[in-house]
Write a protein that holds these residues in place. Structure first.
Motif, PDB file in Angstrom:
ATOM      1  N   GLY A  12       0.779  -1.231   0.000  1.00  0.00           N
ATOM      2  CA  GLY A  12       0.000   0.000   0.000  1.00  0.00           C
ATOM      3  C   GLY A  12       0.808   1.276   0.000  1.00  0.00           C
ATOM      4  N   LEU A  13       2.139   1.196  -0.062  1.00  0.00           N
ATOM      5  CA  LEU A  13       2.972   2.396  -0.026  1.00  0.00           C
ATOM      6  C   LEU A  13       2.729   3.231  -1.284  1.00  0.00           C
ATOM      7  N   PRO A  14       2.372   4.508  -1.160  1.00  0.00           N
ATOM      8  CA  PRO A  14       2.119   5.333  -2.356  1.00  0.00           C
ATOM      9  C   PRO A  14       3.445   5.794  -2.984  1.00  0.00           C
ATOM     10  N   VAL A  15       3.740   5.256  -4.147  1.00  0.00           N
ATOM     11  CA  VAL A  15       5.003   5.514  -4.835  1.00  0.00           C
ATOM     12  C   VAL A  15       4.724   6.124  -6.198  1.00  0.00           C
ATOM     13  N   VAL A  16       5.482   7.154  -6.537  1.00  0.00           N
ATOM     14  CA  VAL A  16       5.409   7.753  -7.864  1.00  0.00           C
ATOM     15  C   VAL A  16       6.621   7.307  -8.663  1.00  0.00           C
ATOM     16  N   VAL A  17       6.404   6.851  -9.882  1.00  0.00           N
ATOM     17  CA  VAL A  17       7.474   6.504 -10.823  1.00  0.00           C
ATOM     18  C   VAL A  17       7.425   7.508 -11.965  1.00  0.00           C
ATOM     19  N   THR A  18       8.565   8.115 -12.272  1.00  0.00           N
ATOM     20  CA  THR A  18       8.585   9.104 -13.343  1.00  0.00           C
ATOM     21  C   THR A  18       9.081   8.474 -14.635  1.00  0.00           C
ATOM     22  N   GLY A  19       8.323   8.652 -15.692  1.00  0.00           N
ATOM     23  CA  GLY A  19       8.779   8.264 -17.023  1.00  0.00           C
ATOM     24  C   GLY A  19       8.320   6.891 -17.457  1.00  0.00           C
ATOM     25  N   LEU A  20       7.957   6.803 -18.745  1.00  0.00           N
ATOM     26  CA  LEU A  20       7.498   5.546 -19.334  1.00  0.00           C
ATOM     27  C   LEU A  20       8.542   4.953 -20.263  1.00  0.00           C
ATOM     28  N   GLY A  21       9.810   5.165 -19.940  1.00  0.00           N
ATOM     29  CA  GLY A  21      10.876   4.487 -20.658  1.00  0.00           C
ATOM     30  C   GLY A  21      11.080   3.093 -20.110  1.00  0.00           C
ATOM     31  N   LEU A  22      12.142   2.434 -20.599  1.00  0.00           N
ATOM     32  CA  LEU A  22      12.414   1.050 -20.211  1.00  0.00           C
ATOM     33  C   LEU A  22      12.591   0.914 -18.705  1.00  0.00           C
ATOM     34  N   GLY A  44       4.740  13.799 -21.271  1.00  0.00           N
ATOM     35  CA  GLY A  44       4.222  13.627 -22.623  1.00  0.00           C
ATOM     36  C   GLY A  44       2.839  13.018 -22.612  1.00  0.00           C
ATOM     37  N   ASP A  45       2.160  13.126 -23.741  1.00  0.00           N
ATOM     38  CA  ASP A  45       0.807  12.560 -23.805  1.00  0.00           C
ATOM     39  C   ASP A  45       0.446  12.070 -25.199  1.00  0.00           C
ATOM     40  N   GLY A  46       1.443  11.736 -26.016  1.00  0.00           N
ATOM     41  CA  GLY A  46       1.162  11.291 -27.373  1.00  0.00           C
ATOM     42  C   GLY A  46       0.685   9.854 -27.435  1.00  0.00           C
ATOM     43  N   PRO A  47       0.312   9.399 -28.632  1.00  0.00           N
ATOM     44  CA  PRO A  47      -0.200   8.033 -28.784  1.00  0.00           C
ATOM     45  C   PRO A  47       0.820   6.962 -28.424  1.00  0.00           C
ATOM     46  N   GLY A  48       2.108   7.231 -28.653  1.00  0.00           N
ATOM     47  CA  GLY A  48       3.123   6.250 -28.294  1.00  0.00           C
ATOM     48  C   GLY A  48       3.168   6.004 -26.799  1.00  0.00           C
ATOM     49  N   LEU A  49       3.088   7.083 -26.015  1.00  0.00           N
ATOM     50  CA  LEU A  49       3.084   6.934 -24.562  1.00  0.00           C
ATOM     51  C   LEU A  49       1.793   6.280 -24.080  1.00  0.00           C
ATOM     52  N   ALA A  50       0.693   6.621 -24.710  1.00  0.00           N
ATOM     53  CA  ALA A  50      -0.580   6.002 -24.330  1.00  0.00           C
ATOM     54  C   ALA A  50      -0.534   4.497 -24.542  1.00  0.00           C
ATOM     55  N   ALA A  51       0.121   4.069 -25.617  1.00  0.00           N
ATOM     56  CA  ALA A  51       0.246   2.637 -25.884  1.00  0.00           C
ATOM     57  C   ALA A  51       1.104   1.959 -24.829  1.00  0.00           C
ATOM     58  N   LYS A  52       2.168   2.655 -24.361  1.00  0.00           N
ATOM     59  CA  LYS A  52       3.006   2.084 -23.297  1.00  0.00           C
ATOM     60  C   LYS A  52       2.245   2.020 -21.976  1.00  0.00           C
TER      61      LYS A  52
END
Length: 480
Positions: A12-22, A44-52
């Motif tokens: 339940g620890l609230p953790v933020v992860v930054t970035g949708l890279g590898l 970012g908010d493009g279609p590539g990021l949405a797919a990830k």
């Protein structure tokens, strides 16, 4: 791995992860498996990021696109991707709230588990530096494999470090490439032995100054157990060793291309020689192989091999495994890769030379050179590079957004060198076809056409690999 995945402190620890890279996706999935409440943010908010993002959402993770600046209420930990600069508003908010910020390397370090055979976590042999990290880590992994160890090249190359430490079949030892970004965000990291290959200005826009960049690199030496490996030709790396707080008994071990003094590795009569990890350092040395065992045997690559050998020897690998590992190693594409020889002209792809230090090492390996250079300078200046390379240059073919900076340096330091700019404003394969054609026309028999841009590629290509592939394809088309 099961015990770590069921650790109640993560539930339940609230953790933020930054970035949708590898690395961000890897960290998010691991934290979710640990039971944390994970929110992934990306500006970012493009279609590539949405797919990830879609598979993460399906697994029950929260993903917030288009806003990488706001820290969600209640956040207890931020795990950041390496590329996120430390002066961003999200990190300022975390600091103000007393929320710790870790990188994926820090998370991996804290999740290590004892190896069943030793009762201790697998040692990390770590490499950083402005240039040569990937090659050196891959050489090191090849040497460790030749020694019969289960290993992998991980970190900023190959297997994500989190995946490596959580592997079902544990590794005996890890060869870890660490960028300055990753080291900045890894406060508790303490490796078995570490190496800084070299230091030259790079990523100063991220770190803010050369001093901060060097300090981040120097973190690799903090807490070293056996050896701090440094470059005898680069005093800045030795200075970092002197400043480091290491475990008692840890030694400074230098590498260089000359005959080694006591406690160093070097070259004698075409042989790679170790005077650091032998019983009688004052009077004896170990032969680790030959310069000819290094592929390719360019000066900077021989230095990479010696650094890899030093780390392997610090871990206890015998001389034969060093030799066998170097012989088995095959460099990645886009690193001083010979593409073809056409009409007596060699074509070499070093698209990975994305800064001036890497380009200087590449240029030093060839003569005469038709140099293809340019792209995104990342704040670099080119006077020192051009002044040193001038005697080697047949011509310069300039490309990309910041080619004018290199042109001006050529005008100052090599005014006699012809400068060609065949594809202004163009991008992609079509531009590279014109660039290679211009370079071929300028070259004479016995020359090398060298793609060593000294710049990043994203103004014309998706990444340096695409740039190198376009170069290789354009060269092969010359034969058609």
């Amino acid at each position: 791995m099961g015990d770590r995945m069921n650790n109640p402190e993560w539930a339940g620890l609230p953790v933020v992860v930054t970035g949708l890279g590898l690395s961000g996706i890897s960290a998010a999935r691991v934290l979710h498996r640990l039971g944390a409440h994970v929110t992934v943010v990306d500006g970012g908010d493009g279609p590539g990021l949405a797919a990830k993002a879609a598979p993460l959402v399906e697994q029950g993770l929260a993903v917030r696109l288009g806003d990488g600046a706001t820290l969600p209420d209640g956040t207890a930990l931020v795990v950041t991707s390496p590329g996120w600069a430390p002066d961003g508003p999200l990190f300022a908010a975390a600091a103000a709230a007393g929320v710790p910020v870790w990188g994926d390397v820090e998370l991996a370090w804290r999740l290590r588990a004892p190896h069943p055979a030793t009762g201790e976590p697998a040692p990390w042999l770590a490499v950083t530096g402005t240039n040569g990290k990937t090659t050196t880590v891959q050489m090191l992994a090849s040497i460790l494999t030749a020694a019969g160890k289960r290993t992998a090249a991980v970190g900023n190359v190959g297997v994500p470090v989190l995946d490596a430490v959580l592997a079902e079949e544990p590794y005996d030892v890890l060869a870890v490439e660490l960028s300055s970004y990753q080291l900045h965000w890894a406060p508790s990291l303490r490796v078995h032995s570490g190496a800084v290959l070299n230091l030259a200005p790079d990523h100063l826009d991220w770190h803010g100054s050369m001093e901060a960049y060097a300090a981040a690199k120097g973190r690799i030496y903090e807490g070293n157990q056996v050896a701090c490996v440094y470059n005898l030709a680069d005093p800045a790396t030795e200075a970092l060793v002197r400043e480091a707080d290491v475990e008692e008994g840890c030694r400074a071990v230098g590498f260089g291309l000359d005959a080694p003094s006591v406690s160093n590795l070097g070259v004698v009569d075409g042989l790679l020689v170790d005077r650091a990890f032998v019983a009688d350092r004052a009077n004896s040395a170990a032969e680790l192989g030959a310069v000819a065992d290094v592929n390719p045997p360019a000066p900077h690559n021989i230095a990479n091999a010696l650094a890899a050998a030093a780390l392997a020897r610090a871990y206890g690998v015998d001389a034969k495994a060093v030799r066998d590992g170097l012989r088995a190693f095959t460099p990645d594409a886009h690193r001083i890769a010979h593409v073809a020889e056409i009409d007596g002209v060699a074509y070499v792809n070093d698209s990975k030379a994305t800064n001036t230090h890497a380009a200087a090492a590449s240029l030093a390996a060839y003569r005469p050179v038709v140099w293809i250079a340019g792209g995104l300078a990342k704040g670099a200046t080119f006077d020192e590079l051009v002044a040193a390379a001038a005697p080697r240059l047949r011509a310069a073919v300039l490309i990309g957004q910041d080619r004018g900076l290199i042109r001006e340096a050529l005008e100052r330091h090599a005014p006699e060198v012809p400068v060609l700019e065949p594809a202004p404003g163009q991008t992609g394969a079509e531009a590279m076809t014109a660039i290679v054609a211009a370079a071929a026309a300028a070259a004479e028999k016995g020359d090398t056409v060298l793609l060593a841009p000294a710049c990043a590629s994203m103004d014309m290509f998706t990444h340096y690999g695409e740039r190198g592939d376009a170069f290789a394809a354009a060269v092969r088309a010359l034969r058609a």
